[in-house]
Design an enzyme around this catalytic site. Structure first.
Site, mmCIF file in Angstrom:
data_model
loop_
_atom_site.group_PDB
_atom_site.id
_atom_site.type_symbol
_atom_site.label_atom_id
_atom_site.label_comp_id
_atom_site.label_asym_id
_atom_site.label_seq_id
_atom_site.Cartn_x
_atom_site.Cartn_y
_atom_site.Cartn_z
ATOM 1 N N LYS A 172 1.048 -0.905 -0.018
ATOM 2 C CA LYS A 172 0.014 0.004 -0.061
ATOM 3 C C LYS A 172 0.962 1.207 0.028
ATOM 4 C CE LYS A 172 -3.897 2.121 2.297
ATOM 5 N NZ LYS A 172 -3.706 3.522 1.873
ATOM 6 N N LYS B 163 -7.297 -2.830 3.512
ATOM 7 C CA LYS B 163 -6.015 -2.421 3.834
ATOM 8 C C LYS B 163 -5.579 -2.660 5.304
ATOM 9 C CE LYS B 163 -8.721 1.826 4.733
ATOM 10 N NZ LYS B 163 -9.081 3.090 4.151
HETATM 11 P P1 AMP Z 1 -7.341 5.018 2.200
HETATM 12 O O1 AMP Z 1 -6.979 5.992 1.648
HETATM 13 O O2 AMP Z 1 -6.540 4.576 3.467
HETATM 14 O O3 AMP Z 1 -8.827 4.716 2.340
HETATM 15 O O4 AMP Z 1 -6.699 3.807 1.391
HETATM 16 C C1 AMP Z 1 -7.151 3.292 0.148
HETATM 17 C C2 AMP Z 1 -5.999 4.022 -0.910
HETATM 18 O O5 AMP Z 1 -4.868 3.377 -1.011
HETATM 19 C C3 AMP Z 1 -6.678 3.925 -2.443
HETATM 20 O O6 AMP Z 1 -7.528 4.699 -2.947
HETATM 21 C C4 AMP Z 1 -5.280 4.043 -3.242
HETATM 22 O O7 AMP Z 1 -5.120 5.542 -3.300
HETATM 23 C C5 AMP Z 1 -4.281 3.716 -2.253
HETATM 24 N N1 AMP Z 1 -3.113 2.551 -2.379
HETATM 25 C C6 AMP Z 1 -2.214 2.627 -2.368
HETATM 26 N N2 AMP Z 1 -1.540 1.403 -2.822
HETATM 27 C C7 AMP Z 1 -2.623 0.487 -3.370
HETATM 28 C C8 AMP Z 1 -2.984 -0.554 -3.779
HETATM 29 N N3 AMP Z 1 -1.671 -1.626 -4.030
HETATM 30 N N4 AMP Z 1 -3.896 -1.127 -4.115
HETATM 31 C C9 AMP Z 1 -5.121 -0.285 -3.944
HETATM 32 N N5 AMP Z 1 -4.921 1.019 -3.412
HETATM 33 C C10 AMP Z 1 -3.742 1.354 -2.982
#
Ligand code: AMP
Length: 642
Positions: free
Chosen positions: A293, A510
């Protein structure tokens, strides 16, 4: 169509007490609108004048609207404030004001839906000096011609929030209900529209991201027309979002369960149970992908021949800001058409280490010097999904297949050609198993790079680092490696899941380290808007400065509490009000809250110089005095440790 008709329907929608009535009323409105008005009504019933991706910013604040109401109606400003506060909504206060108005317009024009739409839409184009007063003039002009009910919804429309209980799901069901008549099972919540009809509307919306087009197509060409609608490159689709895993172990099991509820996950398993055993293959092995991530900017890249676009998760076009990414897409995408999903991360050109999101976010702001910033903080685009590959739209395809097509669509560098140390993490074998020996190798390759991204050896486009762990220990080791390499954590994804635009889905979770909670003092607060408008739902938090015996703000909290908790908290805080300014109150710093958050950023916005990212309420610390709260020095040291 007269605006009064739309306002009347909005009133009925607002009064509807069941989902079914809401859908039926909305369907009736859609059928009532003629061909020219249907697209306008579809967006205006949600308080908008354009779909989200058109990025129409009206630039109308509640204080500007307040001024317009006073100007149009001649009511006393303080009386309007009181009504606003009591009714919790400026639209309702405008309705009261127009009803009360001592001013009667001599020549009042009948408002039409098209006229209102045009005038409100034009607010977005006002720029520069004098635009503020032109906005007030336009809104006041509309209100001068409005009856009380129209005023209620006009104000909500200029503020962009209709509050009639209509969401995307209601629009979808109502379009099906209004125009489609297909065979199949009855659709939930809609007594006569059928499930295939609702599904066809939903699928058409996912690809077009535009209910104006979907409604018009349903009406004119039915289900067959809807099924012909497809993704249009250059127009962003909504991003699929992840839910939070309750710990890595539970995350892996739950993601696997996402598509297959009969998966062999024992019932009693909890998020805290950690099995380090590697001699037994986990029930989910082979079905879950673990991916780094990255902490950057979500980006959707569209390629159509020579045309390239980049959109953020908020559907903002940032193509101009990332010339190196555009060039890389032109050079490395092997198909004529492609829509790719990924994360843009900024790297320090000296060390090759990822830079914090906050610093990288400078690159999104348009006013900055693009070329200078691109050299200072070069971007790498880590791609993790493929939604269009040439003529194929892949939203319904399983992730495993989309990833295969991602590898075919982009000429990624062969990782084995890269010197160790320039890779984030080595890719695992998606179809095989990562053994404990491989894991060590994965970790070793997370050393920071000593070279800048962007040249041939360190390409700007990369596949997001991933593995398919055979058991929890393998996943945990991959996670540790990701965090040690300076990334946020991991995403775990079900390899059989489809792509669901705009949804926060359980097939993608996540997992990232949680920061230690802080105990902070409430220094100021603002009443919420909408349902919780009676409650102090926005709380400013301060950390203690023992030398000055004062509190320095570190952020604003607005989530994590239940209605009951917030009611109790509001009662307590209202006893501590020192001064009021509209809906803002200053408070004696007495109440200590325990707050979790994802990160501490340095920030000029708050006096402390720091800001908590995504703070969440955990509880009231009735046992603590304000002077027991965490100190600014503690916040500072947590910031340094991150
Ligand atoms: P959050 O912003 O904490 O809700 O986490 C989701 C966000 O993580 C997504 O909208 C992406 O911008 C980011 N992200 C980073 N790496 C990845 C990945 N490998 N797959 C999907 N999303 C990712």
């Amino acid at each position: 169509m007269e605006y009064a008709t739309l306002a009347e329907y909005c009133r009925r929608l607002e009064a509807a007490d069941a989902d079914e009535t809401l859908v039926e009323t909305l369907a009736e409105l859609f059928r009532t609108a003629d061909a020219d008005h249907l697209p306008l009504v579809v967006t205006m019933v949600r308080g908008k004048v354009a779909p989200r991706w058109e990025q129409v910013e009206l630039g109308v604040s509640s204080s500007l609207t307040r001024e317009a109401i006073v100007r149009a109606t001649g009511v006393d400003g303080d009386a309007l404030e009181t009504e606003w506060r009591d009714r919790g909504d400026l639209g309702a206060a405008a309705e009261w004001a127009v009803g009360e108005s001592p001013q009667t317009t001599l020549v009042s024009e009948t408002l039409t839906v098209a006229g209102v739409h045009e005038q409100i839409r034009a607010l977005a184009d006002l720029k520069g000096a004098g635009s503020e007063s032109k906005r007030v003039e336009t809104v006041a002009g509309l209100l001068a011609d409005a009856d009380p009910e129209e005023a209620r919804y006009l104000v909500r429309t200029v503020l962009g929030y209709m509050r009639v209980g209509v969401g995307d799901g209601t629009i979808r069901d109502a379009v099906a209900e209004a125009f489609l008549d297909a065979d199949g099972e009855p659709a939930p919540g809609t007594p006569t529209a059928t499930q295939p009809a609702v599904d066809a509307v939903e699928a058409a919306f996912q690809v077009t991201n535009d209910y104006r087009e979907v409604a018009a197509t349903a009406r004119d060409r039915g289900i067959d027309g809807l099924r012909e609608l497809d993704v249009r490159l250059g127009r962003p689709v909504e991003s699929m979002l992840a839910q939070k895993a309750e710990g890595l172990a539970a995350g892996l099991a739950n993601v696997a369960r996402g598509d297959d509820r009969t998966a062999t996950v024992s019932e009693g398993r909890t998020g805290t149970e950690v099995s380090e055993s590697t001699d037994e293959t986990s029930p989910w092995a082979g079905r879950v992908l673990a991916e780094v991530k990255y902490d950057g900017v979500r980006v959707q890249a569209h390629v159509d021949g020579d045309d390239v676009w980049l959109f953020t998760r908020r559907l903002v076009d940032v193509t101009e800001q990332f010339p190196e990414v555009v060039a890389a897409l032109r050079g490395r995408v092997t198909t004529d058409r492609a829509l790719l999903d990924g994360e843009l991360v900024g790297y320090d050109p000296e060390s090759g280490a990822p830079v914090p999101f906050q610093e990288f976010s400078r690159r999104i702001r348009q006013e900055e010097d693009v070329a200078g910033l691109a050299a200072e903080i070069p971007a790498v685009c880590h791609l993790f999904d493929c939604l269009v590959a040439d003529e194929e739209t892949l939203l319904d395809a399983p992730l495993r297949e989309r990833l295969d097509l991602l590898d075919e669509t982009v000429a990624f560098p062969d990782p084995t050609d890269e010197p160790v140390g320039t890779r984030d993490l080595a890719p695992g074998d998606r179809d095989g198993r990562v053994t404990p020996d491989d894991e060590a190798a994965v970790s070793d390759e997370t050393l920071p790079s000593d070279a800048a991204p962007g040249d041939d050896e360190h390409p700007t486009l990369r596949r997001a680092a991933w593995c398919v762990p055979s058991d929890e220990a393998a996943a945990r080791s991959f996670y540790r490696a990701a965090v040690e390499a300076g990334h946020e954590g991991v995403m775990v994804k079900n390899l059989a899941a489809s792509y669901q635009p705009g949804r926060r889905v359980g097939q993608m979770l996540k997992h990232k380290p949680v920061m230690e909670p802080l105990d902070l003092v409430v220094t100021r607060a603002t009443y919420s808007e909408g349902r919780r408008s009676e409650l102090l739902g926005r709380l400013f938090l301060g950390a203690y400065d023992p030398d000055a015996e004062s509190f320095h703000e570190v952020g604003r909290l607005s989530t994590g509490y239940t209605d009951e908790e917030l009611e109790r908290l509001t009662e307590r805080l209202e006893e501590l009000v020192v001064s009021r300014d509209g809906r803002d109150v200053d408070l004696q710093p007495e109440v200590v809250l325990e707050v979790e958050y994802e990160e501490i950023q340095s920030s000029p916005e708050y006096a402390s110089g720091y800001a908590l990212r995504f703070p969440r309420f955990l509880g009231v610390r009735g046992d603590l005095d304000p002077s027991d709260a965490d100190t600014v020095a503690r916040v500072e040291s947590l910031y340094d440790e991150q």
